[in-house]
Design a protein around this motif. Sequence first.
Motif, PDB file in Angstrom:
ATOM      1  N   ARG A  35      -0.388   4.236   0.676  1.00 19.26           N
ATOM      2  CA  ARG A  35      -1.007   5.027   1.147  1.00 19.26           C
ATOM      3  C   ARG A  35      -0.782   5.625   2.657  1.00 19.26           C
ATOM      4  O   ARG A  35      -0.256   4.699   3.383  1.00 19.26           O
ATOM      5  N   PRO A  57      -2.766  -4.439   1.014  1.00 17.65           N
ATOM      6  CA  PRO A  57      -3.524  -4.924   0.896  1.00 17.65           C
ATOM      7  C   PRO A  57      -4.060  -5.610  -0.381  1.00 17.65           C
ATOM      8  O   PRO A  57      -3.491  -6.330  -1.462  1.00 17.65           O
ATOM      9  N   GLU A  58      -5.546  -5.857  -0.992  1.00 22.46           N
ATOM     10  CA  GLU A  58      -6.067  -6.677  -1.669  1.00 22.46           C
ATOM     11  C   GLU A  58      -6.957  -5.625  -2.043  1.00 22.46           C
ATOM     12  O   GLU A  58      -7.874  -5.250  -1.768  1.00 22.46           O
ATOM     13  N   TYR A  59      -6.326  -5.725  -3.883  1.00 25.37           N
ATOM     14  CA  TYR A  59      -7.452  -4.585  -4.201  1.00 25.37           C
ATOM     15  C   TYR A  59      -8.221  -5.408  -5.717  1.00 25.37           C
ATOM     16  O   TYR A  59      -7.402  -6.080  -6.598  1.00 25.37           O
ATOM     17  N   ASN A  60      -9.474  -5.750  -5.639  1.00 25.02           N
ATOM     18  CA  ASN A  60     -10.356  -6.456  -6.530  1.00 25.02           C
ATOM     19  C   ASN A  60     -10.133  -7.930  -6.100  1.00 25.02           C
ATOM     20  O   ASN A  60      -9.634  -8.096  -7.656  1.00 25.02           O
ATOM     21  N   TRP A  61      -9.763  -8.236  -5.368  1.00 23.44           N
ATOM     22  CA  TRP A  61      -9.548  -9.442  -5.637  1.00 23.44           C
ATOM     23  C   TRP A  61      -8.358 -10.164  -5.415  1.00 23.44           C
ATOM     24  O   TRP A  61      -7.596 -11.568  -5.370  1.00 23.44           O
ATOM     25  N   TYR A  99      -3.508   0.673   6.992  1.00 21.65           N
ATOM     26  CA  TYR A  99      -3.152  -0.798   7.809  1.00 21.65           C
ATOM     27  C   TYR A  99      -2.355  -1.486   7.361  1.00 21.65           C
ATOM     28  O   TYR A  99      -1.426  -2.274   8.849  1.00 21.65           O
ATOM     29  N   ASN A 100      -1.649  -1.674   6.286  1.00 26.92           N
ATOM     30  CA  ASN A 100      -1.105  -2.323   5.548  1.00 26.92           C
ATOM     31  C   ASN A 100       0.774  -2.416   6.261  1.00 26.92           C
ATOM     32  O   ASN A 100       1.209  -2.762   6.601  1.00 26.92           O
ATOM     33  N   ALA A 132      -3.836  -7.210   5.781  1.00 32.91           N
ATOM     34  CA  ALA A 132      -4.834  -6.549   6.129  1.00 32.91           C
ATOM     35  C   ALA A 132      -6.227  -5.718   5.441  1.00 32.91           C
ATOM     36  O   ALA A 132      -5.433  -5.540   4.508  1.00 32.91           O
ATOM     37  N   ALA A 133      -7.662  -5.624   5.674  1.00 29.51           N
ATOM     38  CA  ALA A 133      -8.419  -5.491   5.272  1.00 29.51           C
ATOM     39  C   ALA A 133      -9.214  -5.384   6.030  1.00 29.51           C
ATOM     40  O   ALA A 133      -9.694  -5.938   6.904  1.00 29.51           O
ATOM     41  N   PRO A 134     -10.167  -3.810   6.048  1.00 28.42           N
ATOM     42  CA  PRO A 134     -11.861  -3.950   6.397  1.00 28.42           C
ATOM     43  C   PRO A 134     -12.389  -4.680   6.397  1.00 28.42           C
ATOM     44  O   PRO A 134     -13.602  -5.076   6.987  1.00 28.42           O
ATOM     45  N   ARG A 180      -7.670 -13.336  -0.881  1.00 28.20           N
ATOM     46  CA  ARG A 180      -7.766 -13.663  -2.332  1.00 28.20           C
ATOM     47  C   ARG A 180      -6.041 -13.152  -2.789  1.00 28.20           C
ATOM     48  O   ARG A 180      -5.740 -13.743  -3.373  1.00 28.20           O
ATOM     49  N   SER A 219       1.043  -1.709   0.459  1.00 27.85           N
ATOM     50  CA  SER A 219       0.154  -0.177   0.313  1.00 27.85           C
ATOM     51  C   SER A 219       0.863   1.607  -0.193  1.00 27.85           C
ATOM     52  O   SER A 219       2.138   1.415   0.621  1.00 27.85           O
TER      53      SER A 219
HETATM   54  C1  LIG Z   1      -8.692  -0.181  -5.963  1.00 25.23           C
HETATM   55  C2  LIG Z   1      -9.072  -0.606  -4.538  1.00 25.23           C
HETATM   56  C3  LIG Z   1      -9.642  -2.280  -4.847  1.00 25.23           C
HETATM   57  C4  LIG Z   1     -10.042  -2.926  -3.072  1.00 25.23           C
HETATM   58  N1  LIG Z   1     -10.497  -3.945  -3.378  1.00 25.23           N
HETATM   59  C5  LIG Z   1     -10.776  -4.895  -2.020  1.00 25.23           C
HETATM   60  C6  LIG Z   1     -11.178  -5.659  -2.188  1.00 25.23           C
HETATM   61  O1  LIG Z   1     -11.027  -6.441  -3.625  1.00 25.23           O
HETATM   62  N2  LIG Z   1     -11.084  -6.692  -1.133  1.00 25.23           N
HETATM   63  C7  LIG Z   1     -10.725  -5.996   0.057  1.00 25.23           C
HETATM   64  O2  LIG Z   1     -11.560  -6.822   1.156  1.00 25.23           O
HETATM   65  N3  LIG Z   1     -10.365  -4.814  -0.056  1.00 25.23           N
HETATM   66  C8  LIG Z   1     -10.344  -4.339  -1.273  1.00 25.23           C
HETATM   67  N4  LIG Z   1     -10.576  -2.654  -1.061  1.00 25.23           N
HETATM   68  C9  LIG Z   1     -10.386  -1.920   0.114  1.00 25.23           C
HETATM   69  C10 LIG Z   1      -9.103  -2.114   0.987  1.00 25.23           C
HETATM   70  O3  LIG Z   1      -9.012  -2.933   1.616  1.00 25.23           O
HETATM   71  C11 LIG Z   1      -8.814  -0.791   1.995  1.00 25.23           C
HETATM   72  O4  LIG Z   1      -9.012   0.375   1.537  1.00 25.23           O
HETATM   73  C12 LIG Z   1      -7.654  -1.115   2.628  1.00 25.23           C
HETATM   74  O5  LIG Z   1      -7.645  -0.062   3.541  1.00 25.23           O
HETATM   75  C13 LIG Z   1      -6.511  -0.652   1.719  1.00 25.23           C
HETATM   76  O6  LIG Z   1      -4.741  -1.294   2.774  1.00 25.23           O
HETATM   77  P1  LIG Z   1      -4.145  -0.196   3.306  1.00 25.23           P
HETATM   78  O7  LIG Z   1      -5.492   0.006   4.453  1.00 25.23           O
HETATM   79  O8  LIG Z   1      -3.054  -0.623   3.234  1.00 25.23           O
HETATM   80  O9  LIG Z   1      -4.319   0.763   2.279  1.00 25.23           O
HETATM   81  C14 LIG Z   1     -10.073  -2.165  -1.915  1.00 25.23           C
HETATM   82  C15 LIG Z   1      -9.538  -0.729  -2.347  1.00 25.23           C
HETATM   83  C16 LIG Z   1      -8.814   0.047  -3.986  1.00 25.23           C
HETATM   84  C17 LIG Z   1      -8.399   1.088  -3.384  1.00 25.23           C
END
Ligand SMILES: Cc1cc2nc3c(=O)[nH]c(=O)nc-3n(C[C@H](O)[C@H](O)[C@H](O)COP(=O)(O)O)c2cc1C
Length: 190
Positions: free
Chosen positions: A16, A82-86, A20-21, A117-119, A126, A14
């Motif tokens: 950002r 984190p996971e973005y779009n699975w 969280y990560n 980590a993810a919310p 995934r 991440s």
């Molecule tokens: C482009 C994008 C795609 C995301 N897709 C997923 C997802 O597939 N699964 C998930 O659990 N969270 C998803 N999220 C939410 C992230 O888990 C959440 O924003 C998280 O806080 C990102 O990690 P970070 O806090 O380390 O930046 C997505 C967020 C973004 C910006």
Amino acid sequence: MADENLDVLVICGSLRKGSYNAALARSLPRFAPPAIKFRDAPPWGGFPLYNADVHNASGVPADVNALADAIRAADAIMFVSPEYNWSIPGGLKNAIDWMSRLKEQPFNGKPVAVQSAAPGLLGGSRMQYHLRQSLTALDVFWFGRPEVIVNLAAKKFDEKTLELTDQTTMDMIKLQLEAFEKFIRKVSGK
Ligand SMILES: Cc1cc2nc3c(=O)[nH]c(=O)nc-3n(C[C@H](O)[C@H](O)[C@H](O)COP(=O)(O)O)c2cc1C
């Protein structure tokens, strides 16, 4: 030597500020066996999108080489992402794609573990499976269990300081890092 220090490079997926990560990555030294020394990877956020024409014409950008050298020098790698779009966040995948095209491919033979980590409910799990798939193509030694998947992250970090506060998660991280140390020593002979 079983007490020799192990240099573990941490690659956070991440970019950002309030990530969280990134917070999870910062917590690693607190829960690690004494011989594991964590080091942050050099930044990959400015890498150009991989284009073989640009690579062939202009060579390898300095920041790409910096990450490659850091990976080559490490005893092992820990991804915290984190996971973005699975799946794997695009920027991180682009960085891995750059690594894969280098001579002396840096991930070759490296022990690798992952945390996410993810919310949401699935905690980025995934992404972990997709990362394993991509890095297996690059001949890493993949560490399997125990897994660290921090779901419902907003409840597990302090809202203001982003310090990890969830005891079960802390216990899992400790168990994972103890097992990862053994795995690194088995793979590397260190
Ligand atoms: C482009 C994008 C795609 C995301 N897709 C997923 C997802 O597939 N699964 C998930 O659990 N969270 C998803 N999220 C939410 C992230 O888990 C959440 O924003 C998280 O806080 C990102 O990690 P970070 O806090 O380390 O930046 C997505 C967020 C973004 C910006």
